[in-house]
Design an enzyme around this catalytic site. Structure first.
Site, PDB file in Angstrom:
ATOM      1  N   ARG A  15       0.835  -1.196   0.000  1.00 62.68           N
ATOM      2  CA  ARG A  15       0.000   0.000   0.000  1.00 62.68           C
ATOM      3  C   ARG A  15       0.877   1.256   0.000  1.00 62.68           C
ATOM      4  NH1 ARG A  15      -3.523  -1.482   5.192  1.00 62.68           N
ATOM      5  NH2 ARG A  15      -1.493  -2.344   5.719  1.00 62.68           N
ATOM      6  N   LYS A  75       2.157   1.957   7.247  1.00 61.57           N
ATOM      7  CA  LYS A  75       2.629   1.169   8.390  1.00 61.57           C
ATOM      8  C   LYS A  75       3.482   2.028   9.324  1.00 61.57           C
ATOM      9  CE  LYS A  75       1.585  -2.960   8.518  1.00 61.57           C
ATOM     10  NZ  LYS A  75       0.339  -3.394   9.203  1.00 61.57           N
ATOM     11  N   TYR A  94      -0.464   4.432  10.711  1.00 64.67           N
ATOM     12  CA  TYR A  94      -0.727   3.426  11.742  1.00 64.67           C
ATOM     13  C   TYR A  94       0.523   3.289  12.595  1.00 64.67           C
ATOM     14  CZ  TYR A  94      -4.842   1.597   9.191  1.00 64.67           C
ATOM     15  OH  TYR A  94      -6.055   1.450   8.588  1.00 64.67           O
ATOM     16  N   HIS A  96       0.280   1.451  16.262  1.00 65.69           N
ATOM     17  CA  HIS A  96       0.122   0.275  17.145  1.00 65.69           C
ATOM     18  C   HIS A  96       1.267   0.214  18.152  1.00 65.69           C
ATOM     19  CE1 HIS A  96      -3.286  -1.277  14.888  1.00 65.69           C
ATOM     20  NE2 HIS A  96      -2.626  -1.033  13.780  1.00 65.69           N
ATOM     21  N   GLU A 118      -5.005   4.351  14.120  1.00 62.72           N
ATOM     22  CA  GLU A 118      -5.869   3.385  14.796  1.00 62.72           C
ATOM     23  C   GLU A 118      -6.553   3.927  16.040  1.00 62.72           C
ATOM     24  OE1 GLU A 118      -2.584   3.111  14.584  1.00 62.72           O
ATOM     25  OE2 GLU A 118      -1.753   2.768  16.585  1.00 62.72           O
ATOM     26  N   ARG A 203     -26.202  -5.619  18.451  1.00 59.15           N
ATOM     27  CA  ARG A 203     -25.646  -5.902  17.126  1.00 59.15           C
ATOM     28  C   ARG A 203     -26.542  -6.896  16.379  1.00 59.15           C
ATOM     29  NH1 ARG A 203     -22.834  -2.976  13.657  1.00 59.15           N
ATOM     30  NH2 ARG A 203     -22.169  -4.365  11.993  1.00 59.15           N
ATOM     31  N   VAL A 239     -14.199 -12.180  15.612  1.00 54.45           N
ATOM     32  CA  VAL A 239     -14.514 -11.591  16.918  1.00 54.45           C
ATOM     33  C   VAL A 239     -13.465 -10.561  17.296  1.00 54.45           C
ATOM     34  CG1 VAL A 239     -15.661 -13.685  17.769  1.00 54.45           C
ATOM     35  CG2 VAL A 239     -13.255 -13.318  18.267  1.00 54.45           C
ATOM     36  N   ASP A 270      -4.859 -11.549  13.763  1.00 56.35           N
ATOM     37  CA  ASP A 270      -3.965 -10.465  14.207  1.00 56.35           C
ATOM     38  C   ASP A 270      -4.107 -10.197  15.708  1.00 56.35           C
ATOM     39  OD1 ASP A 270      -6.506  -9.383  13.871  1.00 56.35           O
ATOM     40  OD2 ASP A 270      -5.742  -7.427  13.245  1.00 56.35           O
ATOM     41  N   ALA A 299      -2.344 -12.653   8.445  1.00 54.42           N
ATOM     42  CA  ALA A 299      -2.510 -11.575   9.429  1.00 54.42           C
ATOM     43  C   ALA A 299      -2.717 -10.203   8.773  1.00 54.42           C
ATOM     44  CB  ALA A 299      -1.307 -11.536  10.359  1.00 54.42           C
ATOM     45  N   MET A 301      -4.481  -9.436   5.685  1.00 56.97           N
ATOM     46  CA  MET A 301      -5.286  -9.757   4.502  1.00 56.97           C
ATOM     47  C   MET A 301      -5.412  -8.593   3.507  1.00 56.97           C
ATOM     48  SD  MET A 301      -8.241 -12.154   6.213  1.00 56.97           S
ATOM     49  CE  MET A 301      -9.192 -12.352   4.713  1.00 56.97           C
TER      50      MET A 301
HETATM   51  N1  LIG Z   1      -6.354 -10.500   9.383  1.00 54.76           N
HETATM   52  C1  LIG Z   1      -6.508  -9.259   8.929  1.00 54.76           C
HETATM   53  O1  LIG Z   1      -5.918  -8.860   7.933  1.00 54.76           O
HETATM   54  C2  LIG Z   1      -7.462  -8.313   9.617  1.00 54.76           C
HETATM   55  C3  LIG Z   1      -7.875  -7.129   8.999  1.00 54.76           C
HETATM   56  C4  LIG Z   1      -8.805  -6.308   9.661  1.00 54.76           C
HETATM   57  C5  LIG Z   1      -9.290  -6.679  10.924  1.00 54.76           C
HETATM   58  N2  LIG Z   1      -8.842  -7.836  11.509  1.00 54.76           N
HETATM   59  C6  LIG Z   1      -9.311  -8.317  12.820  1.00 54.76           C
HETATM   60  O2  LIG Z   1     -10.635  -8.814  12.709  1.00 54.76           O
HETATM   61  C7  LIG Z   1     -11.220  -8.829  14.003  1.00 54.76           C
HETATM   62  C8  LIG Z   1     -12.612  -8.214  13.945  1.00 54.76           C
HETATM   63  O3  LIG Z   1     -12.497  -6.818  13.670  1.00 54.76           O
HETATM   64  P1  LIG Z   1     -13.780  -5.875  13.535  1.00 54.76           P
HETATM   65  O4  LIG Z   1     -13.293  -4.580  12.973  1.00 54.76           O
HETATM   66  O5  LIG Z   1     -14.884  -6.587  12.849  1.00 54.76           O
HETATM   67  O6  LIG Z   1     -14.187  -5.656  15.075  1.00 54.76           O
HETATM   68  P2  LIG Z   1     -15.621  -5.186  15.608  1.00 54.76           P
HETATM   69  O7  LIG Z   1     -15.384  -4.655  16.974  1.00 54.76           O
HETATM   70  O8  LIG Z   1     -16.319  -4.341  14.603  1.00 54.76           O
HETATM   71  O9  LIG Z   1     -16.456  -6.554  15.716  1.00 54.76           O
HETATM   72  C9  LIG Z   1     -16.155  -7.585  16.622  1.00 54.76           C
HETATM   73  C10 LIG Z   1     -17.455  -8.262  17.011  1.00 54.76           C
HETATM   74  O10 LIG Z   1     -17.122  -9.449  17.770  1.00 54.76           O
HETATM   75  C11 LIG Z   1     -18.191  -9.625  18.690  1.00 54.76           C
HETATM   76  N3  LIG Z   1     -17.796 -10.595  19.708  1.00 54.76           N
HETATM   77  C12 LIG Z   1     -16.981 -10.440  20.774  1.00 54.76           C
HETATM   78  N4  LIG Z   1     -16.879 -11.605  21.460  1.00 54.76           N
HETATM   79  C13 LIG Z   1     -17.643 -12.517  20.804  1.00 54.76           C
HETATM   80  C14 LIG Z   1     -17.955 -13.884  20.995  1.00 54.76           C
HETATM   81  N5  LIG Z   1     -17.462 -14.576  22.022  1.00 54.76           N
HETATM   82  N6  LIG Z   1     -18.774 -14.494  20.098  1.00 54.76           N
HETATM   83  C15 LIG Z   1     -19.274 -13.827  19.046  1.00 54.76           C
HETATM   84  N7  LIG Z   1     -19.041 -12.511  18.822  1.00 54.76           N
HETATM   85  C16 LIG Z   1     -18.230 -11.880  19.678  1.00 54.76           C
HETATM   86  C17 LIG Z   1     -18.464  -8.217  19.195  1.00 54.76           C
HETATM   87  O11 LIG Z   1     -19.745  -8.115  19.821  1.00 54.76           O
HETATM   88  C18 LIG Z   1     -18.386  -7.412  17.886  1.00 54.76           C
HETATM   89  O12 LIG Z   1     -19.646  -7.262  17.264  1.00 54.76           O
HETATM   90  C19 LIG Z   1     -10.242  -8.042  14.890  1.00 54.76           C
HETATM   91  O13 LIG Z   1      -9.430  -8.970  15.594  1.00 54.76           O
HETATM   92  C20 LIG Z   1      -9.417  -7.277  13.907  1.00 54.76           C
HETATM   93  O14 LIG Z   1      -8.152  -6.920  14.429  1.00 54.76           O
HETATM   94  C21 LIG Z   1      -7.930  -8.650  10.878  1.00 54.76           C
END
Ligand SMILES: NC(=O)c1ccc[n+]([C@@H]2O[C@H](COP(=O)([O-])OP(=O)(O)OC[C@H]3O[C@@H](n4cnc5c(N)ncnc54)[C@H](O)[C@@H]3O)[C@@H](O)[C@H]2O)c1
Length: 372
Positions: A15, A75, A94, A96, A118, A203, A239, A270, A299, A301
């Site tokens: 990016r 980054k 970002y 972190h 962030e 939600r 989650v 992540d 991690a 995506m």
């Molecule tokens: N791998 C990647 O490239 C990448 C990219 C972006 C985000 N992420 C990760 O994805 C994850 C989700 O991010 P987001 O922006 O959607 O967060 P978000 O806060 O919008 O959504 C998380 C949801 O999880 C729910 N939750 C919490 N505990 C739960 C449980 N036990 N069972 C079911 N639901 C539960 C919450 O109520 C909430 O609605 C985070 O860990 C974020 O860091 C990863």
């Protein structure tokens, strides 16, 4: 203001901090934009795209760091970049910092002012500069999951949408936040039979009101989750418990109850992932097999679709970048409490409480720092 945008140097990062459109807006606001040569190539933007927008192409990162008033990146600055930051310089990217004492120390030592994407907030309690990357990862999850489900990749050989007379894939999305909602929308659009689990009743009410005809929703208990996961062709982990590692919702023992060749896409990797068997993978080698279940756990995506991600991030950062350039960071932060929440470091002082708590460093109130 002189706004500088160097090429990202973190491995696997394609990016770029400013799109040609963002550069054009800044130039129209009377600013000078300095883009490092080939900085946009990974996202499909040529140097000519930037010069057409009125930006100047600069040969090296050294020249950009030496002359720019504000550095705009994606980054966190790498060690070699941190050495080039100046006390009067503004860094917008970002960061972190909480798990990264080395970077925090270097930023404090540099004397620069650093605003972290962030931690910028919005009126609805969201994180507007993180959300675009969650949207990208969420929409990408069913796409990579569908690929993982293909026979040649070790999957069950099930087509997302089925065909007339053959049932579609069963997709379970754990977590119905930004990632989960976007994943469910795309999976449902591909014709899959989708259920979203969440622990927040508010939600679930929202998902039911808005998407009730497209996919099902269910309250997330251990029992309901296991029941659905047993029947699933694909499970998407989405989650988040803010500030904490992802809860492990499926154990190694429960994995063996899943269908052979089922696909797991653990987007929450992540934060450690929500399956006991999840471990981070890369775009070069994204999937692995545990007990016959295929795991995709990349991690970063959004890096797979660098162009979409760059444009989405640029759309979200641009208004803040323009406010910082037009008014200077002090006035911009004084005018906008959400941008002030982004202030992490100023003149050798830490200004973000959660980072101070995580690293055991004293914190100065950001509203005081703005007045210094
Ligand atoms: N791998 C990647 O490239 C990448 C990219 C972006 C985000 N992420 C990760 O994805 C994850 C989700 O991010 P987001 O922006 O959607 O967060 P978000 O806060 O919008 O959504 C998380 C949801 O999880 C729910 N939750 C919490 N505990 C739960 C449980 N036990 N069972 C079911 N639901 C539960 C919450 O109520 C909430 O609605 C985070 O860990 C974020 O860091 C990863």
């Amino acid at each position: 203001m002189k706004i500088g945008c160097p090429t990202e140097i973190k491995p696997q990062e394609f990016r770029v901090g400013m799109t040609p459109d963002a550069a054009r807006e800044a130039v129209n606001h009377g600013h000078q934009v300095l883009i490092q040569k080939d900085a946009g190539m990974g996202s499909g933007f040529s140097d000519e795209d930037y010069t057409t927008a009125g930006a100047h192409i600069i040969a090296t990162a050294e020249e950009i760091f030496a002359t720019a008033d504000m550095i705009v990146k994606v980054k966190e600055p790498q060690a070699v970049e941190r050495k080039m930051l100046r006390p009067d310089q503004l860094l917008f990217t970002y960061l972190h910092l909480a798990p990264d004492p080395e970077q925090t120390h270097d930023l404090l030592e540099s004397g620069c002012t650093a605003i972290a994407y962030e931690t910028v907030t919005d009126d609805r309690g969201g994180l507007p500069l993180l959300a675009p990357m969650s949207e990208v990862a969420g929409r990408l999850a069913p796409q990579v999951g569908a690929w993982t489900l293909q026979k040649a990749n070790g999957g069950r050989g099930v087509l997302m949408g089925g065909v007339p007379g053959v049932a579609p894939a069963k997709v379970v999305v754990i977590g119905g936040g930004v990632v989960g909602t976007h994943a469910a929308k795309i999976a449902a659009g591909m014709g899959a039979d989708v259920t979203v689990l969440d622990r927040s009743l508010n939600r679930l009410k929202y998902l039911d009101d808005v998407f009730g005809r497209d996919f099902k929703n269910q309250y997330s208990t251990a029992g309901a989750t296991l029941d659905l996961v047993r029947q699933a062709d694909m499970v998407i982990g989405a989650v988040l418990i803010p500030g904490a590692a992802a809860p492990k919702l499926i154990s190694r023992a429960q994995l063996s109850e899943m269908k052979p060749g089922a696909a797991i896409v653990d987007v929450a990797i992540d934060q450690g992932g929500c399956f006991e068997t999840s471990k981070a993978t890369t775009h070069g080698d994204p999937i692995y097999n545990v007990d016959g279940v295929m795991h995709y756990c990349v991690a970063n995506m959004p890096g797979a679709v660098a162009r979409t991600s760059t444009i989405a991030l640029g759309n979200a950062t641009m208004p803040f970048m323009l406010a910082l350039a037009d008014k200077g960071w002090r006035q911009a932060c004084a005018d906008d409490p959400h941008l002030l929440n982004g202030l992490n470091v100023h003149a050798g002082q830490l200004t973000y409480y959660a980072v101070g708590k995580a690293l055991g460093i004293d914190v100065v109130s950001p509203s005081l720092a703005v007045k210094q």
